[in-house]
Design a protein around this motif. Sequence first.
Motif, PDB file in Angstrom:
ATOM      1  N   SER A 238       1.265  -0.948   0.137  1.00 49.82           N
ATOM      2  CA  SER A 238       0.323  -0.107  -0.228  1.00 49.82           C
ATOM      3  C   SER A 238       1.345   1.161  -0.169  1.00 49.82           C
ATOM      4  N   ALA A 239       0.736   2.202  -0.040  1.00 43.03           N
ATOM      5  CA  ALA A 239       1.101   3.380  -0.372  1.00 43.03           C
ATOM      6  C   ALA A 239       1.269   4.379   1.099  1.00 43.03           C
ATOM      7  N   LEU A 240       0.203   4.216   1.839  1.00 43.18           N
ATOM      8  CA  LEU A 240       0.082   4.456   3.596  1.00 43.18           C
ATOM      9  C   LEU A 240       1.744   3.416   3.719  1.00 43.18           C
ATOM     10  N   TYR A 241       1.897   2.424   3.696  1.00 42.96           N
ATOM     11  CA  TYR A 241       3.267   2.184   4.132  1.00 42.96           C
ATOM     12  C   TYR A 241       3.822   2.721   3.362  1.00 42.96           C
ATOM     13  N   GLN A 242       3.931   3.032   2.687  1.00 41.92           N
ATOM     14  CA  GLN A 242       5.892   3.843   1.808  1.00 41.92           C
ATOM     15  C   GLN A 242       5.618   5.289   2.390  1.00 41.92           C
ATOM     16  N   CYS A 243       4.320   5.987   2.710  1.00 46.77           N
ATOM     17  CA  CYS A 243       4.476   7.034   3.257  1.00 46.77           C
ATOM     18  C   CYS A 243       4.953   7.001   5.179  1.00 46.77           C
ATOM     19  N   GLY A 244       4.414   6.267   5.821  1.00 47.54           N
ATOM     20  CA  GLY A 244       4.834   5.467   7.048  1.00 47.54           C
ATOM     21  C   GLY A 244       6.096   5.820   7.050  1.00 47.54           C
ATOM     22  N   ARG A 246       8.396   6.752   5.148  1.00 45.07           N
ATOM     23  CA  ARG A 246       9.555   7.905   4.943  1.00 45.07           C
ATOM     24  C   ARG A 246       8.880   8.977   5.685  1.00 45.07           C
ATOM     25  N   GLY A 247       7.622   8.870   6.904  1.00 49.78           N
ATOM     26  CA  GLY A 247       8.065   9.410   7.828  1.00 49.78           C
ATOM     27  C   GLY A 247       6.279  10.869   7.352  1.00 49.78           C
ATOM     28  N   MET A 248       6.056  10.188   6.429  1.00 50.63           N
ATOM     29  CA  MET A 248       5.093  11.405   5.413  1.00 50.63           C
ATOM     30  C   MET A 248       3.818  11.085   6.150  1.00 50.63           C
ATOM     31  N   LEU A 249       3.307  10.666   7.749  1.00 52.23           N
ATOM     32  CA  LEU A 249       2.312  10.748   7.841  1.00 52.23           C
ATOM     33  C   LEU A 249       1.578  12.186   8.798  1.00 52.23           C
ATOM     34  N   GLY A 250       2.104  13.007   8.818  1.00 55.94           N
ATOM     35  CA  GLY A 250       2.228  14.593   8.901  1.00 55.94           C
ATOM     36  C   GLY A 250       2.990  15.051  10.856  1.00 55.94           C
ATOM     37  N   GLY A 251       2.968  13.400  11.571  1.00 57.53           N
ATOM     38  CA  GLY A 251       3.964  13.661  12.614  1.00 57.53           C
ATOM     39  C   GLY A 251       4.608  12.800  13.053  1.00 57.53           C
TER      40      GLY A 251
END
Length: 391
Positions: A238-244, A246-251
């Motif tokens: 999932s894209a969520l896994y990549q964003c998480g 990379r520290g891209m969940l907003g905080g």
Amino acid sequence: MDHYAASSSANSIANDMMPPPPPLSPPPPPPHRRVWVRERSSEWLDRHNSPELPEAEFRRAFRMSRATFDFLCEVLAAAVARENTALRADIPVRQRVAVCVWRLATGESLRLVSRRFGLGISTCHKIFLEVCAAICNMLMLGMLAWPNPERAAAAAARFKAISGGITGMVGAMYTTHIPVTAQQENAAAYFNRRHTDRNQRTSYTVTLQGVVDPDGVFTDVCIGWPGSLADEQVLENSALYQCGNRGMLGGPYWIVGGAGYPLLDWLLVPYVQENLTLEQLTFNERAATAAAVAREAFRRLKGRWGCLRQRTEVKQQDLPLVIAVCCVLHNLCEIRQEEMGEELQGFGLEDHEMVCENVGVRSARAAQARDAIARPRPRAWNSCLINTHPR
């Protein structure tokens, strides 16, 4: 020659004395072109369009109130309206939206939808996909989005209260399975052994992974991976896994999930080893209370939109669109605080948690942070727990 000349003169005189021929009549008009259209009953639709229909019955049919249905028609009007043609009148926007919402709500076959709405089968199929596409184009960005900093802070405060003190959680995650017909290609990838063993019938599924806020509103979805995959494997795709990662969940936030997911720097899961301490058992109970928000949201999603509970006629390439529309409409109903009827409240969500053999701790920092959350602390320290989250 003299005889020929005399005859010609006589003929000319005779022709001059004959009356002129009547004027030519205009050609007859071409026959009127008739288009054969099968007469179909619209009794059911007329009844449900009537203001005299009780609100409860309208809600039972379309899973939403008249006010929300009218709002949906207003938003979609520009995208789904069509002009009249010389052969037939256009199908009104309200009827188009009703065809789509009814089929999502019931999972009814196109043949039965055709009879109910007085339209052809191919027409119903076309309308269904067009309205689904319009809902995604017009509503998804506003209805299904990751929380901004203000909403994330509010969600963290709500989850802290729900979990009994765990701070920094902005979402709860769950993965469910949607039944499908066997695929012609790569059918083994969609074979769901757990469902097959439980139901004693061959089962093929696709997955739906979702993150919800404290109100059960979806903020992220991942749709369509084959049903043979474990929850951990769906997450990794999932894209969520990549964003998480990379520290891209907003905080420095957590998402809470079940035992089918690994422990990550941003994903908080229960302890799964044997011989748990009292502190760890207490943590598991608190985390499970927060994770139950996602499970309840999926229960309401499937309870409201019956097409997600049964095999569908929708082609594989169109299925992600249909599932996404159900998530968007779920959010619309939850945001507008639409109640679910009693006939839907009893729907029980089956346990779809599929655990991979190597699921566990992926991050030593996350393990230390989880241990710090699980340890009992003086009440005065609760406001500082967020600082233990790895950065």
